[in-house]
Design an enzyme around this catalytic site. Structure first.
Site, PDB file in Angstrom:
ATOM      1  N   ASP A 269     -16.990 -38.936  -5.015  1.00 27.67           N
ATOM      2  CA  ASP A 269     -17.155 -39.086  -3.559  1.00 27.67           C
ATOM      3  C   ASP A 269     -17.519 -40.529  -3.203  1.00 27.67           C
ATOM      4  O   ASP A 269     -18.098 -41.256  -4.018  1.00 27.67           O
ATOM      5  CB  ASP A 269     -18.254 -38.118  -3.087  1.00 27.67           C
ATOM      6  CG  ASP A 269     -18.210 -37.911  -1.590  1.00 27.67           C
ATOM      7  OD1 ASP A 269     -17.220 -38.320  -0.947  1.00 27.67           O
ATOM      8  OD2 ASP A 269     -19.180 -37.338  -1.049  1.00 27.67           O
TER       9      ASP A 269
ATOM     10  N   TRP B   2     -17.234 -46.734   0.672  1.00 20.30           N
ATOM     11  CA  TRP B   2     -17.228 -47.967  -0.135  1.00 20.30           C
ATOM     12  C   TRP B   2     -16.289 -48.993   0.493  1.00 20.30           C
ATOM     13  O   TRP B   2     -16.619 -50.167   0.629  1.00 20.30           O
ATOM     14  CB  TRP B   2     -16.788 -47.624  -1.556  1.00 20.30           C
ATOM     15  CG  TRP B   2     -16.815 -48.758  -2.533  1.00 20.30           C
ATOM     16  CD1 TRP B   2     -17.854 -49.118  -3.345  1.00 20.30           C
ATOM     17  CD2 TRP B   2     -15.746 -49.676  -2.813  1.00 20.30           C
ATOM     18  NE1 TRP B   2     -17.497 -50.207  -4.110  1.00 20.30           N
ATOM     19  CE2 TRP B   2     -16.210 -50.566  -3.797  1.00 20.30           C
ATOM     20  CE3 TRP B   2     -14.450 -49.821  -2.327  1.00 20.30           C
ATOM     21  CZ2 TRP B   2     -15.421 -51.594  -4.309  1.00 20.30           C
ATOM     22  CZ3 TRP B   2     -13.660 -50.849  -2.825  1.00 20.30           C
ATOM     23  CH2 TRP B   2     -14.152 -51.723  -3.812  1.00 20.30           C
TER      24      TRP B   2
ATOM     25  N   HIS C  79      -9.774 -45.621  -2.381  1.00 16.62           N
ATOM     26  CA  HIS C  79      -9.119 -44.722  -3.344  1.00 16.62           C
ATOM     27  C   HIS C  79      -8.464 -45.530  -4.475  1.00 16.62           C
ATOM     28  O   HIS C  79      -8.528 -45.135  -5.639  1.00 16.62           O
ATOM     29  CB  HIS C  79      -8.070 -43.859  -2.646  1.00 16.62           C
ATOM     30  CG  HIS C  79      -8.643 -42.959  -1.569  1.00 16.62           C
ATOM     31  ND1 HIS C  79      -9.811 -42.238  -1.739  1.00 16.62           N
ATOM     32  CD2 HIS C  79      -8.229 -42.679  -0.306  1.00 16.62           C
ATOM     33  CE1 HIS C  79     -10.067 -41.551  -0.647  1.00 16.62           C
ATOM     34  NE2 HIS C  79      -9.134 -41.807   0.249  1.00 16.62           N
TER      35      HIS C  79
ATOM     36  N   LEU D 183      -9.901 -35.562 -25.661  1.00 17.93           N
ATOM     37  CA  LEU D 183     -10.428 -35.153 -24.355  1.00 17.93           C
ATOM     38  C   LEU D 183      -9.399 -34.348 -23.561  1.00 17.93           C
ATOM     39  O   LEU D 183      -8.233 -34.737 -23.476  1.00 17.93           O
ATOM     40  CB  LEU D 183     -10.811 -36.412 -23.564  1.00 17.93           C
ATOM     41  CG  LEU D 183     -11.271 -36.192 -22.124  1.00 17.93           C
ATOM     42  CD1 LEU D 183     -12.636 -35.510 -22.083  1.00 17.93           C
ATOM     43  CD2 LEU D 183     -11.330 -37.517 -21.352  1.00 17.93           C
TER      44      LEU D 183
ATOM     45  N   ARG E  73     -22.102 -35.589  -8.880  1.00 22.50           N
ATOM     46  CA  ARG E  73     -21.491 -35.949  -7.587  1.00 22.50           C
ATOM     47  C   ARG E  73     -21.980 -37.335  -7.196  1.00 22.50           C
ATOM     48  O   ARG E  73     -23.193 -37.595  -7.182  1.00 22.50           O
ATOM     49  CB  ARG E  73     -21.841 -34.950  -6.485  1.00 22.50           C
ATOM     50  CG  ARG E  73     -21.169 -35.340  -5.162  1.00 22.50           C
ATOM     51  CD  ARG E  73     -21.287 -34.306  -4.085  1.00 22.50           C
ATOM     52  NE  ARG E  73     -20.459 -34.708  -2.952  1.00 22.50           N
ATOM     53  CZ  ARG E  73     -19.921 -33.887  -2.077  1.00 22.50           C
ATOM     54  NH1 ARG E  73     -20.110 -32.589  -2.193  1.00 22.50           N
ATOM     55  NH2 ARG E  73     -19.197 -34.333  -1.067  1.00 22.50           N
TER      56      ARG E  73
HETATM   57  C1  FPP Z   1     -13.608 -38.822  -2.061  1.00 23.52           C
HETATM   58  O1  FPP Z   1     -13.983 -39.970  -1.353  1.00 23.52           O
HETATM   59  C2  FPP Z   1     -12.424 -39.066  -2.876  1.00 23.52           C
HETATM   60  C3  FPP Z   1     -11.225 -38.429  -2.728  1.00 23.52           C
HETATM   61  C4  FPP Z   1     -10.978 -37.392  -1.714  1.00 23.52           C
HETATM   62  C5  FPP Z   1     -10.062 -38.772  -3.571  1.00 23.52           C
HETATM   63  C6  FPP Z   1     -10.363 -39.125  -4.984  1.00 23.52           C
HETATM   64  C7  FPP Z   1      -9.176 -39.785  -5.570  1.00 23.52           C
HETATM   65  C8  FPP Z   1      -9.190 -40.833  -6.403  1.00 23.52           C
HETATM   66  C9  FPP Z   1     -10.408 -41.436  -6.961  1.00 23.52           C
HETATM   67  C10 FPP Z   1      -7.909 -41.496  -6.794  1.00 23.52           C
HETATM   68  C11 FPP Z   1      -6.926 -40.736  -7.599  1.00 23.52           C
HETATM   69  C12 FPP Z   1      -7.456 -39.985  -8.738  1.00 23.52           C
HETATM   70  C13 FPP Z   1      -6.828 -39.803  -9.928  1.00 23.52           C
HETATM   71  C14 FPP Z   1      -7.340 -38.773 -10.824  1.00 23.52           C
HETATM   72  C15 FPP Z   1      -5.679 -40.608 -10.367  1.00 23.52           C
HETATM   73  P1  FPP Z   1     -13.975 -39.898   0.228  1.00 23.52           P
HETATM   74  O2  FPP Z   1     -12.679 -40.401   0.715  1.00 23.52           O
HETATM   75  O3  FPP Z   1     -14.328 -38.515   0.664  1.00 23.52           O
HETATM   76  O4  FPP Z   1     -15.129 -40.890   0.588  1.00 23.52           O
HETATM   77  P2  FPP Z   1     -16.105 -40.813   1.836  1.00 23.52           P
HETATM   78  O5  FPP Z   1     -16.936 -39.585   1.655  1.00 23.52           O
HETATM   79  O6  FPP Z   1     -16.900 -42.057   1.720  1.00 23.52           O
HETATM   80  O7  FPP Z   1     -15.256 -40.750   3.067  1.00 23.52           O
END
Ligand code: FPP
Length: 254
Positions: A22, A27, A39, A133, A190
């Site tokens: 998260d 960020w 992302h 893994l 988390r």
């Molecule tokens: C949450 O942060 C993150 C996500 C919904 C997406 C996670 C995806 C990645 C890290 C990239 C792709 C992953 C792989 C496995 C290749 P958020 O957007 O909810 O952040 P916020 O809470 O600050 O808005």
């Protein structure tokens, strides 16, 4: 800085770690950037943590990469995330193979764009013989949906006479979940300060230790993983027993 890895007891590692990645959006915003930039940077953390888990000998790592609720985000962000997933897997599959990582996907696979399904299926197949893994990506995943689907399967078996009501045990239920091939996570991490489970592995996390850190996912590095492992190793896992019982139990406890 002390390398926390030297302090981790390799004989008392969790077999399975689950992570809610998260804070990518926050960020990026803190840096005056678009959420999607977060992302992209989050992928660097994914690589780092997959690497770290493999090196230390963790057998299963589940990453919550996209929830069913995430479909409700702005279309541009959803499209960017899907594209990022496809490109990342395409780019990383050779390294996954080389590093003995086996890829799995849980969630509503059919709801993913065709190109994403194709890329994932190929990577799953290409890494199927790996024995290190197990990297499990939760994509279009919802624990409530998973539990409902399992319940429907069991109800159908009972209705057809293939299963007696009294034979509906935890094991049978477990076998009907997306995660039937994996042990339950002992540790759930988390990032980014939220202290919720957000529809993630609700059945499987029953006895997991929960670790919350304020660090945003794009800043999460191996040392943060070791910090979580050290915290986990300081805890006493009681499974409903008393502390005294645990200490006198002859069986080794983790
Ligand atoms: C949450 O942060 C993150 C996500 C919904 C997406 C996670 C995806 C990645 C890290 C990239 C792709 C992953 C792989 C496995 C290749 P958020 O957007 O909810 O952040 P916020 O809470 O600050 O808005």
């Amino acid at each position: 800085m002390t390398d926390l890895l030297t302090m981790v007891d390799r004989t008392r590692l969790p077999e399975h770690i689950a992570i809610i990645m998260d804070g990518n959006g926050r960020w990026a915003r803190e840096r005056g950037q678009d959420r999607v930039y977060g992302h992209y940077e989050g992928v660097i953390s994914v690589r780092e943590i997959v690497d770290g888990c493999g090196e230390i000998g963790i057998k299963y790592l589940t990453l919550y990469a996209f929830s069913t609720e995430n479909w409700n985000r702005p279309k541009a962000e959803v499209d960017a995330l899907m594209e990022l997933l496809v490109n990342t897997i395409r780019k990383e599959v050779d390294d996954l193979k080389k590093n003995n990582v086996r890829l799995h996907v849980i969630g509503d696979f059919a709801s993913l764009p065709d190109v994403c399904q194709k890329e994932m299926s190929e990577a799953i197949e290409l890494t199927a013989m790996n024995t290190g893994l197990n990297l499990i990506l939760a994509l279009s995943y919802s624990a409530r949906q998973e539990i409902l689907t399992a319940t429907r399967k069991i109800a159908a078996m009972v209705q057809s006479g293939a299963l007696a009501v009294d034979d509906v045990t935890e094991e049978v239920f477990h076998r009907c979940l997306n995660t039937s091939d994996f042990p339950d996570p002992e540790l759930m991490i988390r990032t980014s300060g939220e202290t919720r489970i957000s529809n993630f592995l609700l059945f499987q996390l029953a006895y997991a230790e929960l670790y919350f850190t304020p660090v945003h996912w794009p800043d999460f590095r191996k040392q943060n993983l070791y910090e979580a492992l050290l915290d986990y190793q300081r805890r006493e896992r009681r499974f409903g027993k008393t502390s005294e019982q645990i200490q006198t139990d002859s069986a080794p406890h983790v």
